[in-house]
Design a protein around this motif. Structure first.
Motif, PDB file in Angstrom:
ATOM      1  N   MET A   1      61.584  34.282  42.083  1.00 24.46           N
ATOM      2  CA  MET A   1      61.136  33.409  43.135  1.00 24.46           C
ATOM      3  C   MET A   1      59.927  34.043  43.816  1.00 24.46           C
ATOM      4  O   MET A   1      59.976  35.197  44.216  1.00 24.46           O
ATOM      5  N   ILE A   2      58.878  33.284  43.947  1.00 25.25           N
ATOM      6  CA  ILE A   2      57.669  33.776  44.606  1.00 25.25           C
ATOM      7  C   ILE A   2      57.878  33.742  46.116  1.00 25.25           C
ATOM      8  O   ILE A   2      58.277  32.729  46.674  1.00 25.25           O
ATOM      9  N   GLU A   3      57.577  34.858  46.745  1.00 29.06           N
ATOM     10  CA  GLU A   3      57.690  34.935  48.198  1.00 29.06           C
ATOM     11  C   GLU A   3      56.287  34.834  48.804  1.00 29.06           C
ATOM     12  O   GLU A   3      55.590  35.821  48.967  1.00 29.06           O
ATOM     13  N   TRP A   4      55.889  33.606  49.117  1.00 30.46           N
ATOM     14  CA  TRP A   4      54.536  33.320  49.592  1.00 30.46           C
ATOM     15  C   TRP A   4      54.225  34.007  50.908  1.00 30.46           C
ATOM     16  O   TRP A   4      53.100  34.390  51.165  1.00 30.46           O
ATOM     17  N   GLY A   5      55.196  34.166  51.770  1.00 26.53           N
ATOM     18  CA  GLY A   5      54.971  34.747  53.084  1.00 26.53           C
ATOM     19  C   GLY A   5      54.765  36.246  53.075  1.00 26.53           C
ATOM     20  O   GLY A   5      54.320  36.824  54.066  1.00 26.53           O
ATOM     21  N   ASN A   6      55.086  36.896  51.965  1.00 23.61           N
ATOM     22  CA  ASN A   6      54.982  38.356  51.897  1.00 23.61           C
ATOM     23  C   ASN A   6      53.683  38.848  51.263  1.00 23.61           C
ATOM     24  O   ASN A   6      53.557  40.026  50.969  1.00 23.61           O
ATOM     25  N   ILE A   7      52.749  37.946  51.036  1.00 22.52           N
ATOM     26  CA  ILE A   7      51.484  38.350  50.409  1.00 22.52           C
ATOM     27  C   ILE A   7      50.681  39.183  51.403  1.00 22.52           C
ATOM     28  O   ILE A   7      50.476  38.797  52.552  1.00 22.52           O
ATOM     29  N   ASN A   8      50.215  40.342  50.932  1.00 23.09           N
ATOM     30  CA  ASN A   8      49.342  41.206  51.725  1.00 23.09           C
ATOM     31  C   ASN A   8      47.908  40.728  51.479  1.00 23.09           C
ATOM     32  O   ASN A   8      47.407  40.824  50.350  1.00 23.09           O
ATOM     33  N   TYR A   9      47.258  40.207  52.492  1.00 20.24           N
ATOM     34  CA  TYR A   9      45.937  39.599  52.310  1.00 20.24           C
ATOM     35  C   TYR A   9      44.786  40.595  52.342  1.00 20.24           C
ATOM     36  O   TYR A   9      43.677  40.249  51.949  1.00 20.24           O
ATOM     37  N   LEU A  10      45.016  41.829  52.764  1.00 19.33           N
ATOM     38  CA  LEU A  10      43.950  42.837  52.710  1.00 19.33           C
ATOM     39  C   LEU A  10      43.505  43.077  51.267  1.00 19.33           C
ATOM     40  O   LEU A  10      42.303  43.036  50.983  1.00 19.33           O
ATOM     41  N   PRO A  11      44.434  43.300  50.314  1.00 16.56           N
ATOM     42  CA  PRO A  11      43.980  43.463  48.932  1.00 16.56           C
ATOM     43  C   PRO A  11      43.316  42.211  48.363  1.00 16.56           C
ATOM     44  O   PRO A  11      42.420  42.311  47.530  1.00 16.56           O
ATOM     45  N   VAL A  12      43.737  41.030  48.824  1.00 16.02           N
ATOM     46  CA  VAL A  12      43.101  39.790  48.356  1.00 16.02           C
ATOM     47  C   VAL A  12      41.642  39.772  48.793  1.00 16.02           C
ATOM     48  O   VAL A  12      40.742  39.480  47.999  1.00 16.02           O
ATOM     49  N   LEU A  13      41.399  40.123  50.054  1.00 17.09           N
ATOM     50  CA  LEU A  13      40.029  40.169  50.577  1.00 17.09           C
ATOM     51  C   LEU A  13      39.206  41.238  49.871  1.00 17.09           C
ATOM     52  O   LEU A  13      38.098  40.966  49.386  1.00 17.09           O
ATOM     53  N   VAL A  14      39.752  42.450  49.775  1.00 23.52           N
ATOM     54  CA  VAL A  14      39.041  43.557  49.112  1.00 23.52           C
ATOM     55  C   VAL A  14      38.771  43.207  47.650  1.00 23.52           C
ATOM     56  O   VAL A  14      37.664  43.389  47.145  1.00 23.52           O
ATOM     57  N   GLY A  15      39.795  42.679  46.967  1.00 26.39           N
ATOM     58  CA  GLY A  15      39.630  42.314  45.558  1.00 26.39           C
ATOM     59  C   GLY A  15      38.581  41.244  45.352  1.00 26.39           C
ATOM     60  O   GLY A  15      37.774  41.321  44.420  1.00 26.39           O
ATOM     61  N   GLY A  16      38.569  40.230  46.215  1.00 28.70           N
ATOM     62  CA  GLY A  16      37.568  39.167  46.095  1.00 28.70           C
ATOM     63  C   GLY A  16      36.155  39.689  46.282  1.00 28.70           C
ATOM     64  O   GLY A  16      35.236  39.330  45.540  1.00 28.70           O
ATOM     65  N   ILE A  17      35.981  40.560  47.254  1.00 28.35           N
ATOM     66  CA  ILE A  17      34.645  41.141  47.508  1.00 28.35           C
ATOM     67  C   ILE A  17      34.221  42.032  46.345  1.00 28.35           C
ATOM     68  O   ILE A  17      33.078  41.944  45.866  1.00 28.35           O
ATOM     69  N   ILE A  18      35.138  42.854  45.859  1.00 30.84           N
ATOM     70  CA  ILE A  18      34.795  43.729  44.724  1.00 30.84           C
ATOM     71  C   ILE A  18      34.496  42.903  43.481  1.00 30.84           C
ATOM     72  O   ILE A  18      33.573  43.215  42.724  1.00 30.84           O
ATOM     73  N   TYR A  19      35.246  41.821  43.266  1.00 31.71           N
ATOM     74  CA  TYR A  19      34.990  40.939  42.128  1.00 31.71           C
ATOM     75  C   TYR A  19      33.563  40.387  42.207  1.00 31.71           C
ATOM     76  O   TYR A  19      32.833  40.366  41.209  1.00 31.71           O
ATOM     77  N   MET A  20      33.135  39.943  43.397  1.00 27.89           N
ATOM     78  CA  MET A  20      31.780  39.390  43.547  1.00 27.89           C
ATOM     79  C   MET A  20      30.715  40.457  43.309  1.00 27.89           C
ATOM     80  O   MET A  20      29.726  40.210  42.609  1.00 27.89           O
ATOM     81  N   VAL A  21      30.906  41.633  43.885  1.00 29.12           N
ATOM     82  CA  VAL A  21      29.927  42.710  43.720  1.00 29.12           C
ATOM     83  C   VAL A  21      29.853  43.125  42.255  1.00 29.12           C
ATOM     84  O   VAL A  21      28.764  43.240  41.677  1.00 29.12           O
ATOM     85  N   TYR A  22      31.023  43.336  41.650  1.00 31.41           N
ATOM     86  CA  TYR A  22      31.062  43.714  40.239  1.00 31.41           C
ATOM     87  C   TYR A  22      30.379  42.655  39.368  1.00 31.41           C
ATOM     88  O   TYR A  22      29.566  42.978  38.508  1.00 31.41           O
ATOM     89  N   GLY A  23      30.727  41.376  39.588  1.00 33.15           N
ATOM     90  CA  GLY A  23      30.136  40.304  38.793  1.00 33.15           C
ATOM     91  C   GLY A  23      28.626  40.241  38.945  1.00 33.15           C
ATOM     92  O   GLY A  23      27.904  40.038  37.968  1.00 33.15           O
ATOM     93  N   GLY A  24      28.145  40.417  40.161  1.00 33.07           N
ATOM     94  CA  GLY A  24      26.701  40.413  40.389  1.00 33.07           C
ATOM     95  C   GLY A  24      26.014  41.536  39.643  1.00 33.07           C
ATOM     96  O   GLY A  24      24.973  41.325  38.998  1.00 33.07           O
ATOM     97  N   ILE A  25      26.585  42.722  39.696  1.00 35.78           N
ATOM     98  CA  ILE A  25      25.997  43.869  38.993  1.00 35.78           C
ATOM     99  C   ILE A  25      26.112  43.692  37.491  1.00 35.78           C
ATOM    100  O   ILE A  25      25.137  43.852  36.745  1.00 35.78           O
ATOM    101  N   TYR A  26      27.313  43.368  37.013  1.00 34.12           N
ATOM    102  CA  TYR A  26      27.564  43.248  35.564  1.00 34.12           C
ATOM    103  C   TYR A  26      26.642  42.206  34.936  1.00 34.12           C
ATOM    104  O   TYR A  26      25.957  42.486  33.961  1.00 34.12           O
TER     105      TYR A  26
END
Length: 131
Positions: A1-26
């Motif tokens: 069962m997915i526990e939607w309320g327990n998602i830690n959003y700091l890694p989501v934010l960090v991951g999204g930013i790193i994905y954009m930076v990485y994609g731009g460079i790559y």
């Protein structure tokens, strides 16, 4: 069962930013000579939509990785990286199938799979250590 309320959003934010930076460079590095590789740019979108879509997809990908890593219960760098690498392999299989049917060139296939294997491994590691 997915526990939607327990998602830690700091890694989501960090991951999204790193994905954009990485994609731009790559993609800046890989496609810097795109005039020499016409098969890569044949169906390139015009206008800003591709950039807007890329930003949205970076955060959606990071959020989905958070769901996967956090609900599996991984809480370390190697475990998260392993989950991310598996996701990258699944994406690679889809690109491989498409290349068999001539929907994507071999050069574009290689560019895309290297990108996805690396970034999803990084996203998994981020979510593994920042839970």
């Amino acid at each position: 069962m997915i526990e939607w309320g327990n998602i830690n959003y700091l890694p989501v934010l960090v991951g999204g930013i790193i994905y954009m930076v990485y994609g731009g460079i790559y993609y800046s590095l890989v496609l810097s000579n795109k005039n020499k590789h016409e098969d890569i740019t044949t169906h390139e979108s015009k206008g800003p939509f591709k950039y807007i879509y890329s930003v949205i997809m970076a955060f959606i990908s990071s959020f989905l990785m958070a769901l996967l890593v956090q609900n599996i219960g991984v809480n370390d760098l190697l475990g998260g990286a392993g989950i991310g690498f598996i996701v990258g392999l699944i994406i690679t299989m889809v690109y491989l199938k498409n290349s068999f049917f001539g929907l994507i060139s071999k050069k574009s296939f290689m560019i895309a799979i290297v990108d996805h294997l690396i970034i999803f491994t990084i996203l998994g590691a981020i979510h593994g250590i920042l839970i």
